[in-house]
Scaffold this active site. Structure first.
Site, short mmCIF file in Angstrom:
data_model
loop_
_atom_site.label_atom_id
_atom_site.label_comp_id
_atom_site.label_asym_id
_atom_site.label_seq_id
_atom_site.Cartn_x
_atom_site.Cartn_y
_atom_site.Cartn_z
N SER A 127 1.12 -1.26 0.05
CA SER A 127 0.06 -0.03 -0.02
C SER A 127 1.04 1.26 0.03
O SER A 127 1.76 1.43 -0.71
CB SER A 127 -1.00 0.04 1.09
OG SER A 127 -1.88 0.93 1.17
N ASP A 151 0.61 -4.14 -4.09
CA ASP A 151 -0.49 -3.06 -4.22
C ASP A 151 -0.19 -1.74 -3.52
O ASP A 151 -0.92 -1.29 -2.91
CB ASP A 151 -1.73 -3.42 -3.37
CG ASP A 151 -2.91 -3.21 -4.42
OD1 ASP A 151 -3.24 -3.13 -5.33
OD2 ASP A 151 -4.15 -3.36 -3.63
N HIS A 228 -7.50 -5.05 -1.49
CA HIS A 228 -6.40 -4.18 -1.33
C HIS A 228 -5.98 -4.73 0.09
O HIS A 228 -4.75 -4.78 0.34
CB HIS A 228 -6.69 -2.74 -1.04
CG HIS A 228 -5.48 -1.65 -0.67
ND1 HIS A 228 -4.25 -1.62 -1.55
CD2 HIS A 228 -5.22 -1.06 0.18
CE1 HIS A 228 -3.36 -0.95 -1.29
NE2 HIS A 228 -3.91 -0.60 0.06
#
Length: 298
Positions: A127, A151, A228
């Protein structure tokens, strides 16, 4: 292509691992609180510096980190954020300080006969931590041999768009000086609640843009049916309230991502590309749907 050990990277490795928390006040004096996951068996192992995501805790990645460590790697995960505190630069600075500390302090944190091989070090992040990993690779490329973004997100608005800005939206313009692997999620770019909750990994600043801008060698794996936050332990899946989550088994997601990472590390830290090539050629060996899979070697 004949498949060899491709499936093995998606299962736990042969090594028993130990997970330990290291405080700043401990004898090895790290610049930040650390979660260290390492094999228990005597040996010399490559090192992976892991940057966690915003609003997460390092312990929420324990199953993913254990999976990777069981295949012969030492994972070092510094605490980069205070809970819900927005800092524009501190996370990259903290990660850089830990990078500088590794040669002098890491070995003292490990069991007596477990040694870090810092000539084979990678940086990985999830992230916003993925963006931090890219920033760290750009600023300390001499310290790392490979880069993994799980991600990764770099904007478009605060708190994720922080200095240094990584993306320029120019294909193959991002030269970090090392091989890159990007793992994306198919649901991370979708919001929730009919648009009331925006996506945590919006198009234009997420995994696909990081891959499109990275220079070869670079590879890309899309976990098409997952969201996610689905790589987190079950403890951390409460964040699913803020992002769309896949309906599939989350344990398979963690093994799928872990296996992709291990195959990439075997290739670019271990010098053996056979398993990575096999996974790229036949991604159905993974326990999750990986589609598309792209590998640009040059």
């Amino acid at each position: 292509m004949q498949l060899g050990n491709e499936k093995s990277v998606f299962e736990a490795g042969n090594l028993t691992v130990k997970m330990m928390k290291v405080k700043k006040s401990d004898a090895c004096r790290p610049p930040a609180e650390l979660l260290v996951v390492a094999p228990e068996a005597p040996g010399r192992y490559p090192v992976v510096l892991f940057c966690h995501g915003y609003c997460t805790q390092t312990s929420w990645y324990s199953q993913l980190l254990r999976h990777i460590a069981s295949h012969g790697y030492i994972l070092v995960a510094p605490k980069l954020y205070q809970w819900l505190v927005i800092c524009k630069k501190d996370e990259t600075k903290t990660a850089a300080n830990v990078t500088k500390w590794l040669p002098e302090g890491l070995e003292a944190c490990l069991a007596k006969d477990v040694k870090p091989d810092l000539s084979k070090t990678a940086v990985m992040g999830h992230s916003r931590g993925g963006r931090t990993a890219f920033a760290l690779a750009l600023g300390h490329h001499h310290a790392f041999k490979a880069l993994v973004g799980l991600d990764p997100v770099a904007g478009p608005t605060p708190p994720t768009w922080v200095e240094p800005r990584i993306l320029s939206h120019v294909p193959r313009s991002l030269d970090v000086g090392m091989p890159v692997a990007v793992v994306g999620t198919g649901l991370g770019s979708r919001g929730k609640g009919g648009g009331l909750i925006p996506p945590l990994a919006p198009d234009g600043c997420n995994h696909s843009e990081f891959f499109n801008e990275s220079r070869p060698p670079c590879c890309y794996f899309l976990a098409k049916e997952y969201g996610h936050c689905d790589v987190l332990d079950d403890e951390g899946l409460g964040l699913g309230m803020a992002c769309r989550s896949g309906k599939g088994c989350k344990e398979k997601m963690r093994r799928g991502v872990g296996g992709v990472v291990v195959s990439f590390l075997h290739a670019y830290l271990g010098g053996d590309c056979r398993i990575l090539d096999g996974v790229v050629a036949a991604p159905a060996v993974a326990p999750i749907l990986l589609d598309p899979v792209i590998y640009v070697k040059e």
